[in-house]
Design a protein around this motif. Structure first.
Motif, PDB file in Angstrom:
ATOM      1  N   ALA A   1       0.937  -1.243  -0.033  1.00  0.00           N
ATOM      2  CA  ALA A   1      -0.104  -0.025   0.024  1.00  0.00           C
ATOM      3  C   ALA A   1       0.904   1.264  -0.211  1.00  0.00           C
ATOM      4  N   LEU A   2       1.901   1.046   0.896  1.00  0.00           N
ATOM      5  CA  LEU A   2       3.010   2.321   1.020  1.00  0.00           C
ATOM      6  C   LEU A   2       3.545   2.683  -0.506  1.00  0.00           C
ATOM      7  N   ALA A   3       3.966   1.556  -1.068  1.00  0.00           N
ATOM      8  CA  ALA A   3       4.779   1.677  -2.314  1.00  0.00           C
ATOM      9  C   ALA A   3       3.858   2.223  -3.487  1.00  0.00           C
ATOM     10  N   ALA A   4       2.699   1.552  -3.355  1.00  0.00           N
ATOM     11  CA  ALA A   4       1.524   2.095  -4.686  1.00  0.00           C
ATOM     12  C   ALA A   4       0.920   3.387  -4.262  1.00  0.00           C
ATOM     13  N   ASP A   5       1.064   4.102  -3.387  1.00  0.00           N
ATOM     14  CA  ASP A   5       0.346   5.404  -3.021  1.00  0.00           C
ATOM     15  C   ASP A   5      -1.047   4.941  -3.004  1.00  0.00           C
ATOM     16  N   ALA A   6      -1.231   4.192  -2.209  1.00  0.00           N
ATOM     17  CA  ALA A   6      -2.744   3.522  -2.212  1.00  0.00           C
ATOM     18  C   ALA A   6      -3.368   4.667  -0.977  1.00  0.00           C
TER      19      ALA A   6
END
Length: 289
Positions: free
Chosen positions: A130-135
């Protein structure tokens, strides 16, 4: 192993669930989705909620859909459902790949994507994704819904920006046109990983135009390795850029050691996982051109 006594409610709407959180605020209420993290904690009496609010009967929370290329996952979407979903494979392949590392199939058949993110275990796969994907997290409380960027959501071990009277009702994953890779090191498959890396890379004109890298197991929350991203962007996708990113990304890490791995060992593992993650994301980005 049995939990202490607690009261139980099974509402059928989000508004009713929120109202129960407010009504029983003095009882340390907890929201139950898949229960694959909360129930074991209760059985060990590490968590002792006085009231459980079960979301299984709440209508509308088990939907998985695309909205203008944004993948929207409701709070009751099981991990196994997302793992097999063509929409997830198309819109958020990093998530699909990471789900294969989560525990074992029986756990994924009950556990939910959103529940894992809300649990905020710093060693878990999905918070790092979620953090890497800018969720974007959608929290619903008495005042309605609000959106929280992943970068502002994880505050500490098992601690998030959710208010006590809010429920994380959905998570939204924006598209990332490029390559992806999720790599982790665990003593055995399905165990808690010692280190995990989520990587996204986009290419254009023979150079990296965008990169997103997050790591789990290296701090009290999943960590976004912005220094590694900056070392990649603007460079040709080769060995020199990868090594620069690995050096930059691990330079500021200061993990705590435990019985599974000391701090230096964790950094060594993180370097290897980071290298493999970036290499894998770059390879897939090159294949997509």
């Amino acid at each position: 192993m049995k939990p202490p006594p607690f009261r139980y409610s099974a509402p059928t709407t989000v508004s009713d669930a929120v109202a129960l959180l407010v009504e029983h605020a003095d009882d340390d209420p907890r929201v139950l989705a898949g229960g694959q993290s909360l129930v074991p904690l209760m059985n060990f009496r590490l968590a002792q909620p006085g009231h459980l609010i079960d979301l299984r009967r709440v209508t509308g929370l088990d939907t998985l859909r695309l909205e203008d290329d944004v993948l929207v996952i409701g709070a009751m979407v099981r991990q196994s459902t997302a793992e097999r979903s063509p929409d997830v494979a198309l819109a958020a392949p990093l998530l699909a790949e990471a789900l294969g590392h989560v525990a074992h199939p029986p756990i994924r058949h009950s556990g939910t994507v959103v529940g894992s993110i809300a649990h905020a275990d710093p060693a878990a796969e999905l918070p790092a994704v979620a953090l890497a994907a800018d969720a974007e997290m959608v929290a619903t409380g008495p005042g309605g819904a609000r959106r929280i960027p992943a970068a502002e959501f994880f505050l500490g071990p098992f601690t998030t920006a959710l208010e006590p009277d809010e429920i994380l009702t959905e998570v939204r994953f924006p598209p990332f046109p490029g390559g992806h890779a999720f790599v982790e090191f665990a003593r055995t498959h399905g165990n808690f990983a010692i280190v995990g890396v989520a990587a996204l890379v986009a290419l254009a004109g023979g150079e990296v135009t965008r990169a997103a890298v997050a790591v789990s197991g290296m701090g009290p929350t999943p960590l976004r390795l912005t220094a590694a991203e900056e070392a990649l962007v603007g460079r040709a996708p080769g060995a020199a850029a990868i090594e620069a990113a690995v050096d930059a990304g691990t330079a500021g890490l200061a993990p705590a050691g435990d019985l599974h791995a000391g701090a230096e060992t964790r950094i060594d593992i993180a370097r290897a996982c980071l290298r493999r993650g970036i290499e894998g994301a770059l390879a897939r980005a090159l294949d997509r051109r």
